[in-house]
Design a protein around this motif. Structure first.
Motif, PDB file in Angstrom:
ATOM      1  N   ARG A 238       2.197  -4.256   9.213  1.00 31.84           N
ATOM      2  CA  ARG A 238       2.902  -4.854   8.078  1.00 31.84           C
ATOM      3  C   ARG A 238       4.408  -4.729   8.239  1.00 31.84           C
ATOM      4  O   ARG A 238       4.901  -3.780   8.839  1.00 31.84           O
ATOM      5  CB  ARG A 238       2.470  -4.176   6.778  1.00 31.84           C
ATOM      6  N   GLN A 242       6.648  -6.460   3.243  1.00 30.72           N
ATOM      7  CA  GLN A 242       5.266  -6.498   2.777  1.00 30.72           C
ATOM      8  C   GLN A 242       4.860  -5.162   2.160  1.00 30.72           C
ATOM      9  O   GLN A 242       4.213  -5.119   1.118  1.00 30.72           O
ATOM     10  CB  GLN A 242       4.331  -6.843   3.943  1.00 30.72           C
ATOM     11  N   GLU A 243       5.239  -4.077   2.816  1.00 28.74           N
ATOM     12  CA  GLU A 243       4.916  -2.754   2.270  1.00 28.74           C
ATOM     13  C   GLU A 243       5.601  -2.531   0.927  1.00 28.74           C
ATOM     14  O   GLU A 243       5.005  -1.974   0.002  1.00 28.74           O
ATOM     15  CB  GLU A 243       5.355  -1.659   3.254  1.00 28.74           C
ATOM     16  N   LYS A 245       6.546  -4.812  -1.271  1.00 26.54           N
ATOM     17  CA  LYS A 245       5.931  -5.638  -2.306  1.00 26.54           C
ATOM     18  C   LYS A 245       4.587  -5.081  -2.747  1.00 26.54           C
ATOM     19  O   LYS A 245       4.156  -5.314  -3.886  1.00 26.54           O
ATOM     20  CB  LYS A 245       5.757  -7.078  -1.803  1.00 26.54           C
ATOM     21  N   GLU A 246       3.916  -4.361  -1.851  1.00 31.05           N
ATOM     22  CA  GLU A 246       2.600  -3.816  -2.179  1.00 31.05           C
ATOM     23  C   GLU A 246       2.679  -2.451  -2.872  1.00 31.05           C
ATOM     24  O   GLU A 246       1.650  -1.869  -3.215  1.00 31.05           O
ATOM     25  CB  GLU A 246       1.763  -3.694  -0.899  1.00 31.05           C
ATOM     26  N   LEU A 247       3.895  -1.934  -3.076  1.00 24.92           N
ATOM     27  CA  LEU A 247       4.040  -0.665  -3.792  1.00 24.92           C
ATOM     28  C   LEU A 247       3.509  -0.796  -5.216  1.00 24.92           C
ATOM     29  O   LEU A 247       3.549  -1.874  -5.823  1.00 24.92           O
ATOM     30  CB  LEU A 247       5.513  -0.257  -3.852  1.00 24.92           C
ATOM     31  N   ASP A 248       3.051   0.301  -5.757  1.00 24.28           N
ATOM     32  CA  ASP A 248       2.564   0.321  -7.134  1.00 24.28           C
ATOM     33  C   ASP A 248       3.756   0.480  -8.085  1.00 24.28           C
ATOM     34  O   ASP A 248       4.099   1.580  -8.496  1.00 24.28           O
ATOM     35  CB  ASP A 248       1.562   1.477  -7.306  1.00 24.28           C
ATOM     36  N   PRO A 302      -4.521   0.752  -8.224  1.00 26.38           N
ATOM     37  CA  PRO A 302      -3.862   0.019  -7.128  1.00 26.38           C
ATOM     38  C   PRO A 302      -4.476   0.303  -5.751  1.00 26.38           C
ATOM     39  O   PRO A 302      -5.017   1.382  -5.508  1.00 26.38           O
ATOM     40  CB  PRO A 302      -2.423   0.511  -7.204  1.00 26.38           C
ATOM     41  N   LYS A 303      -4.366  -0.697  -4.870  1.00 25.39           N
ATOM     42  CA  LYS A 303      -4.859  -0.544  -3.504  1.00 25.39           C
ATOM     43  C   LYS A 303      -3.917   0.313  -2.660  1.00 25.39           C
ATOM     44  O   LYS A 303      -4.353   0.998  -1.748  1.00 25.39           O
ATOM     45  CB  LYS A 303      -5.024  -1.930  -2.864  1.00 25.39           C
ATOM     46  N   ASP A 304      -2.631   0.209  -2.934  1.00 25.98           N
ATOM     47  CA  ASP A 304      -1.652   1.011  -2.189  1.00 25.98           C
ATOM     48  C   ASP A 304      -0.922   1.905  -3.185  1.00 25.98           C
ATOM     49  O   ASP A 304       0.172   1.595  -3.651  1.00 25.98           O
ATOM     50  CB  ASP A 304      -0.662   0.086  -1.468  1.00 25.98           C
TER      51      ASP A 304
END
Length: 598
Positions: A238, A242-243, A245-248, A302-304
């Motif tokens: 990633r 991308q990382e 944006k995927e933060l909680d 959340p997933k991440d």
């Protein structure tokens, strides 16, 4: 045929090296224990100049915001209020610093796991410079508080250096690397109260912030020139964006908002609002609910996640460490303020003497945070070290209850032995976490330890200061009244007499002359009675710390010993070295050397 075999061997060698690097990165991130045991050369790698200088400048990054933004400032809050006004809001200097630090700890660690340590640390060092400038040019208490908030955010951000130092050194030297950070603090902490008072009385309080600016500038320039860690340590394909944006972000907002509101309520109680008022209770309750909701949400949806559940469910490897630093922060930061007050109320208002009598306090911090911590990999048995350190902290803060106005030597000895374990506990917790936590989450794990240490400090400062102030106020008034009554002096003057005696204790001269109907000997007896009233307040305060120490002691005994992971394994290598060598150049040299030997 020979050429074919040579080519085959070279390819196998390159594959093995690639496999090794793959192990150090992906598997090392997922299983730090396996990496520490399997990637363990017979001899530790020689520390390069870039690694040594990186550790040097990362270590000095803490001095500006902690030493000159906190340790020098808190002992002279009264004098600062007299210089620029705002005595009724001066409590927001340590409170604002602590709040910003707690928030910075929690966010910066995770960002460094994404964007790399370098940029986050450089930003923290820049905040040291900005905060120092704002504070040094302050002409009002509000501006000084703003500068302190920026300096607090600076230390919260710079704390990423704990992870940065740990991962570029062999595992067995991590304690020594972290001891270097404490060394930079301890050498100033020993004379901090004395120097701060001398600056205020004989020069200018602004000097401390000028020095903070200097530390920030030198650290930032040095870090920018030599510290080049892997910019993107996660090796899952990633991009940084991308990382990010995927933060909680929901949990992050709840965490910061809840923590901010809770600490605001905690610091307002007894200051801006009474403890039982809605102005105190509402933010306390609301903040705590929102703070806990951040973890409840982050652990389940959340997933991440921002706070990985696997960290917290491993009590012996991680969660117990959070409890330890929380309790250690509670008693240490409370004592940092109350130790000077103990000398003031029980012995002397002379600022120079207060500074001299506080020197053993700093010596204890130096021994525990620097000398013992640097030897952690030699001593090993980290769980026993933590258990003994917590026992020592609990015991000697309990024995501080025996301090009286007549045993100054005991006060200095207890200060030394009670303050000694703080750095020992804290840095051993950082070291233990760095050996147990996967590389991809090291920043957030280290940051959370810093957050809970800072929150513990804020909670402890409010709890113990409130216990002291409320208990001492009652005892002082009671004992002065008893002294006046025994001397058969009119009780009508007691309220004014109590105030006059308190002013005498803090160094205001001529108070006895305002009571011509009271013999000088009686006034002197009232001063002595007040000293014993304050001593009783300190006694109850430190006795109340024992239950928290017992909880921490149980957690320390449960910590799983990480000593077997003090190996020669190095988690990451710098991308660039002084002299132009890069990581890729070193890998080519390894392949060439291995091929030649084959």
């Amino acid at each position: 045929m020979e050429d074919s075999n040579s080519h085959k061997q070279a390819v196998e060698t390159e594959t093995n090296i690639a496999r090794h690097e793959s192990h150090v990165l992906p598997h090392g991130y997922d299983d730090p224990h396996r990496a520490a045991l399997e990637d363990n050369p017979e001899h530790a790698e020689k520390l390069t100049l870039s690694v040594l200088l990186s550790a040097l400048f990362l270590g000095t990054s803490f001095s500006g915001p902690i030493v000159f933004g906190f340790l020098f400032v808190t002992p002279v809050l009264v004098q600062l209020s007299q210089k620029i006004g705002g005595e009724n809001i001066s409590f927001w200097i340590p409170s604002g610093w602590g709040l910003a630090a707690a928030v910075g700890f929690s966010i910066a660690g995770r960002l460094s796991d994404i964007f790399g340590r370098r940029h986050v640390i450089l930003f923290g060092q820049l905040l040291t410079i900005i905060g120092g400038i704002v504070a040094a040019t302050a002409n009002s208490m509000n501006q000084l508080i703003a500068g302190e908030v920026i300096l607090g955010a600076s230390i919260g951000t710079v704390s990423v250096a704990y992870a940065g130092i740990s991962e570029i050194l062999p595992n067995k030297y991590r304690g020594m690397g972290l001891a270097w950070t404490e060394f930079n603090l301890s050498i100033w902490a020993i004379p901090s109260t004395l120097l701060a008072n001398l600056m205020v009385t004989n020069a200018s309080w602004r000097i401390m912030f000028y020095i903070a600016i200097g530390y920030g500038a030198v650290s930032m320039i040095g870090t920018a020139c030599v510290y080049f860690p892997p910019s993107h340590p996660r090796a899952d394909g990633r991009t940084k964006w991308q990382e990010f944006k995927e933060l909680d972000f929901i949990a992050a907002f709840l965490f910061v908002a809840g923590l901010t509101v809770f600490l605001y309520g905690l610091n307002s109680g007894g200051n801006a609002y009474p403890w039982g008022s809605a102005g105190t209770l509402a933010p306390l309750i609301l903040g705590l609910i929102v703070f806990l909701a951040a973890f409840a949400y982050d652990f389940t949806i959340p997933k991440d996640p921002l706070f990985p559940w696997y960290l917290f469910k491993n009590f012996r490897e991680y969660s117990s460490l959070i409890v330890l630093v929380f309790v250690a922060g509670m008693v240490f930061f409370a004592a940092a303020a109350l130790n000077a007050q103990t000398i003031l109320y029980l012995h002397t208002p002379d600022p120079t003497k207060i500074g001299v009598y506080s020197i053993p306090n700093g010596v204890g911090q130096f021994v525990g945070g620097v000398i013992i911590t640097a030897l952690v990999h030699y001593i090993k048995h980290v769980n026993y070290q933590l258990t003994f350190a917590v026992f020592m902290q609990t015991l000697f803060f309990g024995l501080a209850a025996l301090i009286t106005p007549t045993n100054l030597g005991w006060l200095m000895a207890v200060q030394t032995l009670a303050m000694l374990p703080f750095g020992w506990i804290t840095l051993n917790c950082y070291t233990t976490a760095s050996l147990n936590v996967p590389q991809r989450d090291l920043g957030v794990a280290i940051g959370l330890i810093g957050t809970f240490r800072s929150v513990g400090g804020s909670v402890g400062s409010v709890i113990f200061s409130s216990i002291f102030s409320q208990t001492a106020a009652k005892q002082v008034a009671k004992r002065i009244a008893e002294t006046v009554t025994a001397a058969k002096v009119s009780s009508e003057s007691i309220p004014d007499l109590v105030e006059a005696v308190q002013l005498t204790l803090v160094g205001v001269p001529g108070m006895a002359a305002k009571f011509p109907n009271i013999p000088t000997s009686v006034f002197s007896d009232c001063v002595t009675a007040a000293r014993y009233g304050y001593a009783y307040g300190f006694r109850i305060t430190w006795l109340s710390s024992i239950p928290f120490g017992l909880i921490a002691l149980a957690c320390a005994m449960s910590v799983r010993d990480p000593s077997k992971y003090f190996t020669n394994h190095v988690e990451v290598h710098l991308e660039k070295e002084l002299g132009g060598a890069s990581k890729h150049d070193r890998n080519d040299e390894k392949i060439t050397d291995t091929t030649s030997s084959t």
